[in-house]
Enzyme design. Structure first.
Site, PDB file in Angstrom:
ATOM      1  CD  GLU A 179      -2.769   1.307   2.451  1.00  0.00           C
ATOM      2  OE1 GLU A 179      -2.716   0.439   3.321  1.00  0.00           O
ATOM      3  OE2 GLU A 179      -3.576   2.254   2.497  1.00  0.00           O
ATOM      4  CE  LYS A 211      -6.088  -0.191   1.842  1.00  0.00           C
ATOM      5  NZ  LYS A 211      -6.798  -0.808   2.965  1.00  0.00           N
TER       6      LYS A 211
END
Ligand code: 13P
Length: 341
Positions: free
Chosen positions: A178, A220
């Protein structure tokens, strides 16, 4: 490392019609969320709140593929003594765990951050795997402002993400990678696009250098979106079109899936953007949600810390989960929001 199994898990995390519940707020963050609804952040309240979500049977079994937990939660028991992680498994969702330890100021780079938590990570991953976690999350934070982000901040955060991802795969855990470009500033969507493109390219370069198997991870990212304080807010269609263009340019097709963060978008915006992306045609990877705030703001408000509101909290959570599940197939319509209200 069993890459076939990692790939199977990663693919299940982004299966069409479902997405990930990011319930991994650190103690500091959940306190902020509870302050906003007038609930004291005690261990018991945090447990009761998360138990309410994980016992939302319909939502969990139909629309949630996985749940990201915080360290406290993965060791916690429900009121009846069942470990919370077992409730998630029983619903058919895959349990995961946030393993970064937050951010620190990045030396020599004023105003920029680096995510920490690599020390002893191999040992921690082993314990989490034994407990039942099958994926993990590490969030890097990149801010846009005057003169930032620096190449240094992008580079050290990408390096740490890849170090984390390699350690996860060695421990038979799927890494959620992420790299979040914040939407807090006054920048426009094109500046967000440009910075996110640099961040994603550097992240995939580091993943390759450190021999991370792209088939066994989930990305992500943030969407390409206008900064919150930008006078000109891009339309839903523009966000969808630019985000897909950006991801196609930067994310190899070997990656099984992409699951967005909501990052401060309103509940309905986060749903509408994902939905619009699926209306643009076939994609090389699974594309779904991994929302924290955009799935939980409504249930938090409905619950407000009161046992008698648990059913209302679960209804609010089920509604958002269903709306986002539909959006992950391009089948959401704004009229479905009114009906539930
Ligand atoms: P938000 O959807 O609230 O941005 O949270 C997702 C997340 O996990 C951030 O790390």
């Amino acid at each position: 490392m069993d890459l076939t199994e990692l790939n199977r898990i990663a693919t299940a995390m982004v299966v069409s019609g479902k997405g990930i519940l990011a319930a991994d707020e650190s103690s500091g963050t959940i306190k902020k969320r509870f302050d906003a609804i007038g609930v004291e952040s005690t261990e018991e309240n945090r447990r009761d709140y998360r138990e309410m979500l994980f016992r939302s049977k319909d939502a969990m079994s139909q629309y949630i593929s996985g749940v990201i937990l915080y360290d406290e939660t993965i060791w916690q028991d429900a009121r009846d003594g069942t470990p919370l992680i077992r409730l998630i498994e029983q619903s058919g969702a895959i349990p995961g765990i946030k393993v970064d330890e937050g951010t620190q100021a990045l030396p020599m780079c004023p105003g920029e951050l680096v995510t920490i938590g690599l020390d002893k990570l191999a040992e921690r991953l082993k314990k989490y795997h034994e407990r039942g976690a099958r994926f993990a999350k590490w969030r890097a934070v990149i801010d846009i402002g005057s003169g930032i982000p620096s190449t240094t901040a992008i580079s050290v955060n990408a390096h740490a993400l890849a170090r984390y991802a390699a350690l996860c795969q060695a421990a038979q855990i799927v890494p959620i990678v992420e790299p979040e470009v914040l939407m807090d500033g006054d920048h426009d969507i094109d500046r967000c696009y440009e910075v996110t493109s640099r961040v994603l390219n550097k992240t995939f370069e580091e993943l390759r250098v450190q021999r991370v198997a792209l088939e066994g991870m989930v990305l992500k990212p943030n969407m390409a979106i206008s900064g919150k304080k930008c006078a000109k807010q891009a339309s839903v269609e523009e966000v969808a079109e630019k985000t897909i263009r950006l991801l196609k340019a930067c994310v190899p097709a070997a990656v099984p899936g992409i699951a967005f963060l909501s990052g401060g978008q309103s509940d309905e915006e986060a749903t509408a953007h994902l939905n619009a992306m699926h209306r643009l045609g076939a994609l090389p990877w699974g594309l779904t949600f991994s929302y924290g705030r955009a799935l939980q703001a409504a249930p938090q408000k409905a619950w407000s810390g009161k046992a008698e509101n648990i059913a209302a909290g679960q209804r609010a959570f089920s509604h958002r989960a269903r709306m986002n599940g539909l959006a992950s197939k391009g089948e959401w319509q704004s009229s479905l929001e009114q009906k539930a209200a």
